[in-house]
Design an enzyme around this catalytic site. Structure first.
Site, PDB file in Angstrom:
ATOM      1  N   HIS A  34       0.837  -1.211   0.000  1.00 24.08           N
ATOM      2  CA  HIS A  34       0.000   0.000   0.000  1.00 24.08           C
ATOM      3  C   HIS A  34       0.871   1.259   0.000  1.00 24.08           C
ATOM      4  CE1 HIS A  34      -2.765  -2.888   2.256  1.00 24.08           C
ATOM      5  NE2 HIS A  34      -3.539  -2.492   1.268  1.00 24.08           N
ATOM      6  N   VAL A 173       4.521  -5.356  -4.734  1.00 22.25           N
ATOM      7  CA  VAL A 173       5.609  -5.455  -3.745  1.00 22.25           C
ATOM      8  C   VAL A 173       5.554  -6.854  -3.136  1.00 22.25           C
ATOM      9  CG1 VAL A 173       6.546  -4.524  -1.604  1.00 22.25           C
ATOM     10  CG2 VAL A 173       5.503  -2.988  -3.282  1.00 22.25           C
ATOM     11  N   LEU A 181       2.845  -9.222  -1.059  1.00 22.86           N
ATOM     12  CA  LEU A 181       2.306  -8.711   0.211  1.00 22.86           C
ATOM     13  C   LEU A 181       0.796  -8.593   0.081  1.00 22.86           C
ATOM     14  CD1 LEU A 181       4.733  -5.847   1.317  1.00 22.86           C
ATOM     15  CD2 LEU A 181       4.908  -8.299   1.678  1.00 22.86           C
ATOM     16  N   SER A 182       0.100  -9.000   1.143  1.00 22.00           N
ATOM     17  CA  SER A 182      -1.360  -8.896   1.177  1.00 22.00           C
ATOM     18  C   SER A 182      -1.784  -8.785   2.631  1.00 22.00           C
ATOM     19  CB  SER A 182      -1.982 -10.154   0.551  1.00 22.00           C
ATOM     20  OG  SER A 182      -3.338 -10.266   0.925  1.00 22.00           O
TER      21      SER A 182
END
Ligand code: AMP
Length: 276
Positions: A34, A173, A181-182
């Site tokens: 983010h 990313v 990434l999550s």
């Protein structure tokens, strides 16, 4: 950083920000992926607005809306540290007041792949993003490639409805082992976390096979075997970047997309095949 929670406050605060204005919509539980969107917005815009809203209408009745990770304080700190000027963090009632009934639907592209598995998902996404675009009136909208079908759906929304905003897609990313990434990665047990990078590896293998001249079907069958147990595929495929219709042969621009279940956690990933 100013933090507002109603549409009226947001409009008032946004009117005094310098232009161009970049906008980063999120569901919070923010991670470095983010924040990369925020950094991209900072680099290209004079001011940056972000939103944190866990949007109930994009979750199905059996999905994880109630237990979706939330970290309001951490999110604020991270956004402030990254130089966000305005955070819009509405409650559900501010976005969906009593009597709300309008939906926005982009048609067939929203029924494929993720849309086939989560039939009301993209309608929820397009409806909330339409509202957010109207409230924020940004010049640029920053989206992550991580959610490839979402980027195609939202680019189509912006095009079809003539929203005056430019869409920028920011590369995914990843962790050092390749896992994208999550916010949902926090659900993974150590065993499932160890298996999770196999999703990315399988997509890389599929790309290598396609580049070596295999057709999509043959490449998919080989790539499917590379997912570590106990994970189970939902789909893996080669699709046109704009329409998300399946392709038989590699041609750019395209995405290689994959989704798999790691226990009760679904993970998505993709590789972009850009036009030369
Ligand atoms: P979410 O909070 O999951 O709705 O994601 C908000 C935005 O962040 C979306 O545009 C996502 O595609 C983007 N995003 C999520 N994960 C990543 C990542 N690993 N790398 C880059 N962008 C991401």
């Amino acid at each position: 950083m100013r933090v507002v929670s109603t549409v009226a406050e947001a409009r008032e605060a946004l009117s005094s920000l310098p232009r161009p204005l970049g906008f980063v919509p999120t569901m919070g539980a923010l991670h470095a992926g983010h924040l990369e969107l925020v950094r991209a917005a900072r680099a290209q815009c004079a001011a940056v607005a972000a939103s944190v809203f866990v949007n109930p209408t994009q979750f199905g009745p059996l999905e994880d809306f109630e237990r979706y990770p939330r970290d309001d304080e951490g999110d604020r700190r991270k956004l402030q540290e990254c130089g966000v000027d305005l955070l819009f963090a509405p409650g559900v009632d501010a976005m969906y007041p009593p009597g709300f009934s309008t939906t926005v639907d982009v048609g067939e592209i929203g029924t494929r792949y993720e849309g086939a598995i989560r039939p009301t998902h993209f309608r929820g996404v397009t409806t909330v993003v339409s509202k957010l675009i109207n409230v924020v009136q940004a010049d640029m909208l920053f989206l992550g490639q991580k959610d490839a079908q979402q980027t195609a759906v939202l680019r189509k929304l912006v095009r079809d409805l003539d929203f005056p905003v430019r869409v920028e897609i920011v590369p995914t990313v990843r962790e050092a082992d390749g896992l994208a990434l999550s916010s949902r990665n926090v659900y993974l047990s150590p065993e499932l976390r160890a298996a999770a990078p196999s999703l990315h590896r399988a997509l890389q293998e599929m790309l290598a096979l396609l580049r070596a001249g295999k057709d999509a079907r043959a490449a998919r069958e080989q790539a499917r075997r590379l997912l570590d147990p106990p994970a189970i595929w939902d789909y893996v495929d080669l699709v046109d970047m704009d329409t998300f219709s399946p392709l038989q042969q590699l041609r750019a621009p395209a995405f290689i997309i994959g989704a798999a279940r790691f226990g009760s956690t679904r993970l998505l990933d993709n590789l972009m095949v850009a036009a030369e």
